[in-house]
Design a protein around this motif. Structure first.
Motif, PDB file in Angstrom:
ATOM      1  N   THR A  15       3.730   9.909   0.589  1.00 15.36           N
ATOM      2  CA  THR A  15       4.650   8.765   0.560  1.00 15.36           C
ATOM      3  C   THR A  15       5.809   8.987  -0.418  1.00 15.36           C
ATOM      4  OG1 THR A  15       2.621   7.472   0.880  1.00 15.36           O
ATOM      5  CG2 THR A  15       4.634   6.222   0.641  1.00 15.36           C
ATOM      6  N   GLY A  16       6.270  10.225  -0.450  1.00 16.61           N
ATOM      7  CA  GLY A  16       7.421  10.494  -1.315  1.00 16.61           C
ATOM      8  C   GLY A  16       7.100  10.476  -2.801  1.00 16.61           C
ATOM      9  N   ASP A  73       2.502   5.564   8.797  1.00 14.70           N
ATOM     10  CA  ASP A  73       1.644   4.704   7.961  1.00 14.70           C
ATOM     11  C   ASP A  73       1.954   4.920   6.489  1.00 14.70           C
ATOM     12  OD1 ASP A  73       0.259   6.938   6.935  1.00 14.70           O
ATOM     13  OD2 ASP A  73      -1.203   6.859   8.549  1.00 14.70           O
ATOM     14  N   GLU A  74       1.165   4.289   5.640  1.00 14.63           N
ATOM     15  CA  GLU A  74       1.468   4.256   4.213  1.00 14.63           C
ATOM     16  C   GLU A  74       1.199   5.584   3.492  1.00 14.63           C
ATOM     17  OE1 GLU A  74      -0.954   2.310   5.606  1.00 14.63           O
ATOM     18  OE2 GLU A  74      -2.684   2.151   4.255  1.00 14.63           O
ATOM     19  N   HIS A  75       0.742   6.594   4.212  1.00 15.20           N
ATOM     20  CA  HIS A  75       0.609   7.907   3.585  1.00 15.20           C
ATOM     21  C   HIS A  75       1.911   8.697   3.673  1.00 15.20           C
ATOM     22  CE1 HIS A  75      -3.732   7.655   2.874  1.00 15.20           C
ATOM     23  NE2 HIS A  75      -3.645   6.761   3.828  1.00 15.20           N
ATOM     24  N   MET A  76       2.853   8.136   4.370  1.00 17.00           N
ATOM     25  CA  MET A  76       4.165   8.777   4.516  1.00 17.00           C
ATOM     26  C   MET A  76       5.251   7.800   4.079  1.00 17.00           C
ATOM     27  SD  MET A  76       3.355  10.541   8.163  1.00 17.00           S
ATOM     28  CE  MET A  76       1.935   9.483   8.452  1.00 17.00           C
ATOM     29  N   VAL A  77       6.399   8.328   3.736  1.00 18.44           N
ATOM     30  CA  VAL A  77       7.514   7.439   3.403  1.00 18.44           C
ATOM     31  C   VAL A  77       7.868   6.580   4.609  1.00 18.44           C
ATOM     32  CG1 VAL A  77       8.514   8.898   1.601  1.00 18.44           C
ATOM     33  CG2 VAL A  77       9.211   9.222   3.991  1.00 18.44           C
ATOM     34  N   GLN A  78       8.565   5.513   4.333  1.00 16.16           N
ATOM     35  CA  GLN A  78       8.954   4.563   5.383  1.00 16.16           C
ATOM     36  C   GLN A  78      10.471   4.695   5.620  1.00 16.16           C
ATOM     37  OE1 GLN A  78       9.098   0.237   4.364  1.00 16.16           O
ATOM     38  NE2 GLN A  78       7.389   0.088   5.791  1.00 16.16           N
ATOM     39  N   LYS A 108       0.072   4.226  -2.628  1.00 13.65           N
ATOM     40  CA  LYS A 108      -0.105   5.634  -2.259  1.00 13.65           C
ATOM     41  C   LYS A 108       0.881   6.516  -3.019  1.00 13.65           C
ATOM     42  CE  LYS A 108      -1.269   9.408  -0.190  1.00 13.65           C
ATOM     43  NZ  LYS A 108      -2.542  10.058  -0.528  1.00 13.65           N
ATOM     44  N   GLN A 109       2.128   6.078  -3.071  1.00 20.10           N
ATOM     45  CA  GLN A 109       3.155   6.898  -3.713  1.00 20.10           C
ATOM     46  C   GLN A 109       2.830   7.174  -5.179  1.00 20.10           C
ATOM     47  OE1 GLN A 109       7.212   5.394  -4.903  1.00 20.10           O
ATOM     48  NE2 GLN A 109       7.783   6.609  -3.144  1.00 20.10           N
ATOM     49  N   ARG A 132       0.813  -1.214   0.000  1.00 17.28           N
ATOM     50  CA  ARG A 132       0.000   0.000   0.000  1.00 17.28           C
ATOM     51  C   ARG A 132       0.854   1.276   0.000  1.00 17.28           C
ATOM     52  NH1 ARG A 132      -5.330   0.287   1.457  1.00 17.28           N
ATOM     53  NH2 ARG A 132      -4.909   1.927   2.967  1.00 17.28           N
ATOM     54  N   PHE A 133       2.064   1.190   0.503  1.00 14.99           N
ATOM     55  CA  PHE A 133       2.963   2.347   0.403  1.00 14.99           C
ATOM     56  C   PHE A 133       3.182   2.704  -1.070  1.00 14.99           C
ATOM     57  CE2 PHE A 133       4.895   3.268   4.601  1.00 14.99           C
ATOM     58  CZ  PHE A 133       4.397   2.205   5.348  1.00 14.99           C
ATOM     59  N   TRP A 165       9.394   3.151  -1.809  1.00 10.64           N
ATOM     60  CA  TRP A 165       8.704   4.052  -0.876  1.00 10.64           C
ATOM     61  C   TRP A 165       9.528   4.317   0.393  1.00 10.64           C
ATOM     62  CZ3 TRP A 165       7.316  -0.832  -2.364  1.00 10.64           C
ATOM     63  CH2 TRP A 165       7.521  -1.838  -1.424  1.00 10.64           C
ATOM     64  N   GLN A 166      10.745   3.829   0.427  1.00 10.84           N
ATOM     65  CA  GLN A 166      11.538   3.978   1.642  1.00 10.84           C
ATOM     66  C   GLN A 166      12.431   5.212   1.587  1.00 10.84           C
ATOM     67  OE1 GLN A 166      13.249   0.009   1.905  1.00 10.84           O
ATOM     68  NE2 GLN A 166      11.547  -0.685   3.162  1.00 10.84           N
ATOM     69  N   VAL A 187       4.699  15.643   3.199  1.00  7.83           N
ATOM     70  CA  VAL A 187       4.421  14.742   4.310  1.00  7.83           C
ATOM     71  C   VAL A 187       3.538  13.561   3.930  1.00  7.83           C
ATOM     72  CG1 VAL A 187       3.492  14.596   6.652  1.00  7.83           C
ATOM     73  CG2 VAL A 187       4.548  16.719   5.875  1.00  7.83           C
ATOM     74  N   HIS A 188       2.473  13.834   3.197  1.00  7.82           N
ATOM     75  CA  HIS A 188       1.404  12.843   3.102  1.00  7.82           C
ATOM     76  C   HIS A 188       1.234  12.208   1.739  1.00  7.82           C
ATOM     77  CE1 HIS A 188       0.062  14.429   7.056  1.00  7.82           C
ATOM     78  NE2 HIS A 188      -0.231  13.163   7.203  1.00  7.82           N
TER      79      HIS A 188
END
Lengths: 342, 342, 342, 342
Positions: free
Chosen positions: D92-93, C126-131, A227-228, A223-224, C76-77, D89-90
């Protein structure tokens, strides 16, 4: 003007619209975390016979392809597909935009063969070349053909042996699975691939593809990536509701069968008029070869696309039927064809 | 074991090493902002007859290709090249890693033809497909062939007409320009391309390619892209010094001529033994076809690469000569060949 | 004009140039597959006390950073670093160009703290932000400071606990390891990081960084990524030879010690004149704060960079010493400083 | 449980669903080339007072941001935004995944200031750093605040002077334009930005954002980028129909006014209870600060998100109203708040 231009010219099957309307003012969680999506995921797991699979709903096919491939491959890895493959031709370089080379192979009748895969591996031997790591196939294919169970099993075995992921683009999976010459089930597809998707856009939904991930490598954090790439739909339950309807009372298969039945009428009628086809399709895309004069006449009443120039003033056109195609318009097409063929 | 494996098996021409050593303790500005680079740029502008050109020095060819192509193209644009093109096969997807599709065309004798370009344009008609915007050619090519002036002029005219950038990879430009069948000058190259580079790595330098940008589109801010891709060498004057030497007293051409002369010896000797070649090369790469048994014998004394399997137990190998290739080793190769061919 | 502008203003230590010259006409395999690289790898494994590590030689630091980070992270990281981090400020977005966000944290004295890491993790839930998945630190840092053993151990423990990769940029590692306040060894560094590199460019080589990969995740297929990003130097043995010399008879440490000794002279002299520093550096980069009038005078005889504006007409400048810095020029700098400070 | 969690918890305004249903079986061209999209584009051009603008419909906001920014910037260029910016921020990059750095500046009340922009430019001076080329702002902002006409004019002038693109994310533009403290019109927005979008998803549509491109640089070939990123919706007319409805009889503004009116009720009630807010919002997002004990009580009946920890056991929560928010539920929220505040 009636359109045979594609299988996404009309909205959604009425049952789907009714479900969307009925639930319109319910409050739901966003981004696919809601009861409809959860239910639809469970229905699909049941349907495909894999309780271990992850299911994600994505608005469109190009998104689904680029997210899946972009997640699965390391930066230097490549995906093998047939030259006509949707990812190779009709996605404006979406896969390359994720950084990955698409290795296009000749194939046969629009289908990738085990020999194509072996060739691709043999030609990519060391770190000066990309590393093939995934096989992408479409069923039905971009030219309307489809894989037999034996063909899919052979590709699957080879992928296992060579440590390649196998990804099946099912934008038109329903049409393949309900065609007259099909011997595959959706359970077979789920058993023989690492990831595949069940297309909704071309099968009676407003939009939406259900991606099934069986291989554990892609499950974490998927899901990451969604979203990206802008693929977590805010009102995600709209996708869930549509797939709930498609997998209630076999609606998905019924709609695909209708599309195929309409194509059958066209194919037989065209055949009766003595024309041939550029590819042996028993699904909802037909590629008849007509003289230019005939095409000019047909264009006065119908919308369709011209695929390529043949020889001797002949052209290949594409006719596409869908869940919404009207039988009377198919009959009318054939009567116009007969008239201008005389 | 003597190596004909490539043209970068030895260090640098002694004059270059001497210049590096002589200036070793001088202090210079970093990242290519120094007197040697400025002087070498001026020498190259003089040599190519374009005072308007920008010149940048980059350590290697893959870097040069990916930076130039990645700068020139918008995200959805693609580069056309011949199937054997270095960017298509031997750069591990470096161009795709910048987000761009490489459109590989069949070509003829390893060279892209105007018809290839026209075909590529015709097959990419709308926004569902990538937009071809650049043509990439190598001179000499990956299989040792080279463009005639007429061929380059035709491609240049077509690119102008179709609004395509023309980029020439000159990793082995010296060998092309000094070959027996050449009718191009470096001034012609500069006049007929938008960007090209003069390879140093395979021409007697320790490393380094001189990229010449004639088209104004790529000039602004090009160093930003170089830095971002890790291609601004900290001790950039090392590049400047090497090109100062290469363009003093025609050293660049002399070294390339030597490589070609050594290849001539090999080519004639192989021909005398009755073997044929997979491509008609008059540059420093030869692709003779030998029986496997002959190759086994040759491998006992020489290093070279096997390119592809031919028919009837024959294989195509690649022999590469360089500025450093020794004539006695070429003669010895031929004598071994004669022995095992008897 | 004598330059304290950076530590890459001169060529290489004479021993290195001699080795390059001595072996110049030897034939070697390309792209880092040669005896010198193999030997240098073995020497480095010995030096760092990890026989399990992979060692790769790369021309420059930005390349090394982007390849390592680009290989380690999924799309996504993100990588956590201190605000002044080289990857955050001085690489023209090289990391973002590989698709990854750099999470810049405030740090302390140019060093990342465990609290910075915890903050970054807490804000990315969470998945709305980078990891966040990697921590990047430099030793010595961009402002000349350095990590103590305790500091590095704390970061290492936290990374282990939080499942983060720890990557140490050692462009100036030699200066850190030989500074007066250092309590780390290169073996400690190797034991406490997943990947790090030993910088050659700023330590007496013509160019080159030795990347050490201890974590098994990055080992497979790393050369594919190097090639794709243009970082497999054709004449790769040039890198091997340089590191062979640097790790013979402790040359690497000797050269770094010289740079530090020259910085010590400058630091003490500046301190004696009553000036303060913007950061507490005991390595080869000093950041004294001078009035503008003093800087104007110094600029007449020395080259250095202005870092930032302070208050009251004061500016922070950067002075950098290297293996090649001359003691007489340091003394001369101080005498000019004294004169214009009176 | 009633949700104030976001403004996309319900489906679409009934007029929109009716229009979708009414036209369901009409045949339309795909991918946004249809009569509804053409009509909606014309209506929007009229509304914003710019006949020269291009209008594109895209399913979601992250897609819109990444496509616009990814198209506008060259590889080494960066976008400036406020630290809380959605893209920072929101997403995911998502922007970094297109290769571009996001330069986050402190701002004031969630809004970017001219001084932020000047600072960003001053700190990015040469090719070792990214090149700022675009300013991204949101109106209303991520914390519910909004730009005044003067503020927007100042940013616009500065962008013109510094040759920066100005992009306004209007995911919640309706709420900003109908708030009690607003002095901007949509025509002002169109005149003072290079690109902006009118959000549909959070304003009563099922999904969809209308991107307006005024600056000529982004107009050519924009649909190529949309297709490549999976943002050409097959049944594109679904977007056109929704915007036709939103811009018929001021529905768009009416729905936004309702959301603001509901927020007003909440804000005043919370204020009456003596609580303060973390940001001065007059739009549909409120950020009240409550003691944890109060929040525990509220959570028994309402869904909302916790934004951040305050001091002394207080937390900031976010309450969001929408076109569908029920007044009785706002009243009920306040009565529960009163009860647990006593």
């Amino acid at each position: 003007m009636y359109s045979f231009n594609n299988d996404y010219s009309e909205g959604a099957h009425p049952k789907i619209l009714e479900a969307v309307t009925r639930t319109n003012l319910d409050q739901n969680g966003g981004y696919g975390i809601d009861g409809h999506c959860a239910h639809a995921r469970e229905m699909i797991r049941q349907e495909i016979g894999r309780q271990d699979a992850d299911v994600h709903f994505i608005v469109g096919g190009t998104q689904t392809n680029l997210i899946t491939i972009g997640t699965a491959l390391k930066p230097w890895q490549a995906v093998i597909c047939v030259a006509q493959g949707h990812i190779n031709v009709h996605e404006t370089g979406a896969i390359e935009a994720t950084g990955h080379k698409v290795l296009a192979m000749p194939g046969k009748d629009g289908k990738l063969t085990p020999d194509d895969i072996i060739q691709a591996l043999q030609h990519h031997a060391d770190e000066h070349m990309v590393q093939p790591k995934m096989v992408y196939i479409s069923n039905s294919t971009e030219i309307g053909t489809q894989y037999s169970k034996t063909e899919l099993e052979e590709i699957h075995s080879l992928c296992l042996e060579k440590n390649l992921y196998l990804f099946l683009d099912g934008a038109r999976l329903g049409s393949a699975l309900t065609s007259a010459v099909n011997d595959l089930t959706v359970k077979d597809i789920a058993a023989l691939t690492d990831f595949f998707y069940i297309g909704g856009t071309k099968a009676g939904a407003l939009f939406g593809e259900a991606l099934i991930i069986s291989h554990p490598d892609l499950k974490p954090d998927f899901r990451f990536m969604m979203k990206q790439r802008g693929a977590l739909l805010a009102k995600g339950w709209l996708l869930g509701i549509q797939f709930e309807e498609l997998f209630t009372d076999n609606l998905y298969y019924e709609l695909a069968s209708h599309a195929n039945a309409m194509a059958d009428i066209l194919r037989k009628g065209i055949d009766d008029c003595g024309y041939s086809f550029a590819s042996p399709s028993f699904t909802n895309q037909l590629f008849p070869i007509f003289p230019e004069s005939v095409i000019e006449k047909l264009k006065e009443e119908f919308i369709f696309s011209i695929q390529e120039k043949g020889t001797d003033g002949h052209l290949v056109i594409r006719l596409v039927t869908s869940w919404a195609t009207r039988e009377d318009e198919c009959r009318h097409f054939l009567s116009v064809l007969k008239t201008c063929s005389m």
